[in-house]
Motif scaffolding. Structure first.
Motif: not given
Length: 464
Positions: A337-352
Motif C-alpha cells: 500500500a505504501i509502495s504505490i504512492p511512493l512509486l507515483s512520486s518518482y516522475p515528480h521527483i525528477a523535477m528536482l
C-alpha cells in the motif's frame, strides 16, 4: 491379549537391538537423528541460535554474489566477444547471458527441493556452494558468447542453495525467531545483490584500471573479467569448507522405532496429524499435494507478483518485532500500500535538482527497498509455515522456480515497456515515464489485492 503380545515382541527386539531415546518436555528424541538433535537444542535453548544464523548469513551471501556481479561488466564482455554486428545489439545478447542463470534455476529448483527433502538440506547446500566455485570461475574465463551462456545456465541449474536455506531458516530456530531467520536470509540476499555489482565494477578489467598491479600479459590481462569471478569463488570455497560444520535439520527416522516410548511418540504424532487433517490441513507428502496446498500456492503466486515488480536490496531489522505484532500478511499489505504512492512520486521527483534531488532519490530508494524486502520476507514465512518439514524443501523449490521464471520475464518486459514509453513523451494519458510507473503500480496493486481472502489463505500453524 494381543496388545500384551505386541509389547512382549517389542521388548524382545529392544534386547536384540538397543534403541536410545531422550525425553524432554514430553517429546522423544532419537539419539542418531540430526533433526532430533536440532529439536532438542531448540527446547533446551530458548534464545536465538546465533551460530546457525551466522551459517545462514554467509551461505546465502555466497549464493547471491554471483547473480548480480556480472552486470557492471557484461556490456564490455559481450563487446569483446565480437558477436554483435552493431553496438545496439550488445544489449540483446547481454540479455541472454543475464537471463540464462534464472532460466536454469527455474528448471531445477523443484528438483533440488525434493532432493533436500529426501537426503537432507546440508548435501544440497554443500553441492551448491561447490557449483558456484566451479562454474562462476569458468564464467570469468569465458572466451566466447556460448561459453558464457552455458556456464551461467549451469551455475543457475546446479546452485540449488536458496530454497533449502529458506527451509533451514524456519527449522533451525524456535517459532518466535522464524521471522528473524527469514529476515536474515533476505538481508544477506539483499546485501549480496549490492556487493556483487560493486565487486564486478571495481575488479573487472584490472589490467586497464590498475596497470601498476596487473600486467596485460598476466591471466587477469588475458581474461579481463576473471578477477571479480575468482574473488567471489574463493569466498564461496571458504563457505563450502565452513558448511562442513553446518548441522542437518532433516529428521532421519527410516526404520521403525524399536521401543515402547518410540511407539507411543509415533502414535501421538499420528494423532496430531489426524487432528490437522480433520481441521482442513493437508498432510500428504506427495508432490501433487503441494500443488493442491492452497495456503502454499496462494502465497507463492503473490510472492511471484511482487518479485516481478522489484528485487530485494536491503532489510529493516525491526521486521521481526513488527511481524509479531501485526503478522506477515499485514506487513506485506502495508508494504504494498505504501509502495504505490511512493512509486507515483518518482516522475515528480525528477523535477528536482542538486542536493535536494540526490537526497530525495536516495531516501525514496531506501524506503522502497525496505518495503520490498518486508513483503518478500512475510511471504517466505507464509510459504514455510504452510507445509510440514518433509515437504518444505520441495515447497521452496516450487517457489524458487516460479519466481525465477517471473524474474526472467521481468527484464525483457521492463525494457520493452520503457522503450515504448519513450515514444509517447507528449501523450495526454500518462506520458513518457509516467506510463512506466503506472504499469509498476498496477502490478503492485494486483499483488496487494491478492493478499486478501479468498485468494491468499493463511497457513495452519499446526504445521509450522
Amino acid at each position: 491379549m494381543r496388545m500384551a503380545e505386541e509389547r512382549e515382541t517389542l521388548l524382545l527386539k529392544k534386547k536384540k537391538k538397543p534403541f536410545i531415546t531422550r525425553t524432554s518436555s514430553s517429546r522423544h528424541y532419537k539419539e542418531d537423528c540430526p533433526g532430533c538433535k536440532i529439536e532438542q537444542l531448540k527446547d533446551s535453548n530458548p534464545g536465538p541460535p546465533v551460530k546457525h544464523f551466522f551459517f545462514l548469513w554467509i551461505v546465502v551471501l555466497c549464493a547471491a554474489l554471483p547473480i548480480s556481479s556480472l552486470f557492471p561488466f557484461l556490456y564490455f564482455m559481450i563487446r569483446d566477444f565480437h558477436i554483435a554486428k552493431r553496438e545496439e545489439d550488445i544489449g540483446y545478447y547481454a540479455g541472454y547471458v543475464g537471463s540464462s542463470f534464472m532460466f536454469g534455476r527455474a528448471l531445477t529448483s523443484v528438483l533440488w527441493g525434493m532432493v533436500a527433502d529426501r537426503y537432507g538440506r546440508k548435501p544440497v547446500i554443500m553441492f551448491g556452494t561447490i557449483s558456484v566455485v566451479v562454474f562462476n570461475t569458468l564464467f570469468g574465463l569465458s572466451t566466447n558468447f556460448w561459453m558464457a551462456v552455458c556456464t551461467r545456465f549451469l551455475l543457475g541449474s546446479l546452485c540449488g542453495i536458496l530454497g533449502p536455506m529458506r527451509a533451514y531458516a524456519s527449522e533451525v530456530c524456535r517459532k518466535e525467531y522464524q521471522a528473524l531467520g527469514m529476515s536474515i536470509v533476505s538481508t544477506s540476499w539483499g546485501i549480496g545483490l549490492v556487493i556483487g555489482p560493486a565487486l564486478g565494477g571495481f575488479l573487472a578489467q584490472p589490467a586497464e584500471k590498475y596497470p601498476n598491479i596487473f600486467s596485460k600479459e598476466s591471466i587477469f590481462g588475458r581474461f579481463p573479467y576473471f578477477l571479480p569471478c575468482v574473488t567471489i569463488s574463493l569466498f564461496t570455497l571458504f563457505v563450502s569448507i565452513v558448511c562442513y560444520w553446518l548441522p542437518e535439520t532433516l529428521h532421519n527416522h527410516n526404520g521403525k522405532d524399536d521401543s515402547c516410548d518410540a511407539l507411543e511418540a509415533a502414535t501421538n504424532e499420528s494423532n496430531a496429524l489426524e487432528e490437522v487433517k480433520n481441521s482442513g490441513g493437508e498432510v500428504s507428502t506427495s508432490f501433487m499435494s503441494l500443488l493442491k496446498n492452497w495456503p502454499l500456492m496462494s502465497s507463492i503466486i503473490v510472492y511471484c507478483v511482487f518479485q516481478l515488480h522489484d528485487m530485494a536490496y536491503t532489510e529493516l531489522f525491526l521486521y521481526p518485532l513488527v511481524v509479531r505484532i501485526v503478522g506477515p500478511i499485514m506487513v506485506s499489505r502495508i508494504g504494498a500500500a505504501i509502495s504505490i504512492p511512493l512509486l507515483s512520486s518518482y516522475p515528480h521527483i525528477a523535477m528536482l535538482s542538486g542536493v535536494g534531488l540526490a537526497l530525495v532519490v536516495s531516501s525514496a530508494s531506501v524506503l522502497k527497498n525496505v518495503l520490498s524486502v518486508s513483503i518478500t520476507t512475510g511471504l517466505f514465512l507464509l510459504q514455510n509455515r504452510a507445509v510440514s518439514q518433509e515437504q518444505r524443501g520441495a515447497a521452496n523449490g516450487i517457489s524458487m522456480s516460479a519466481m525465477s521464471l517471473f524474474k526472467a520475464v521481468g527484464p525483457a518486459a521492463g525494457g520493452s515497456l520503457f522503450s515504448w514509453a519513450q515514444t509517447r513523451q507528449d501523450a495526454y494519458f500518462f506520458p513518457g515515464n509516467h506510463m512506466v510507473f503506472f504499469a509498476l503500480n498496477l502490478i503492485e496493486a494486483i499483488g496487494l489485492l491478492l493478499t486478501f481472502r479468498p485468494f491468499l489463505v493463511p497457513p495452519d500453524d499446526n504445521l509450522s
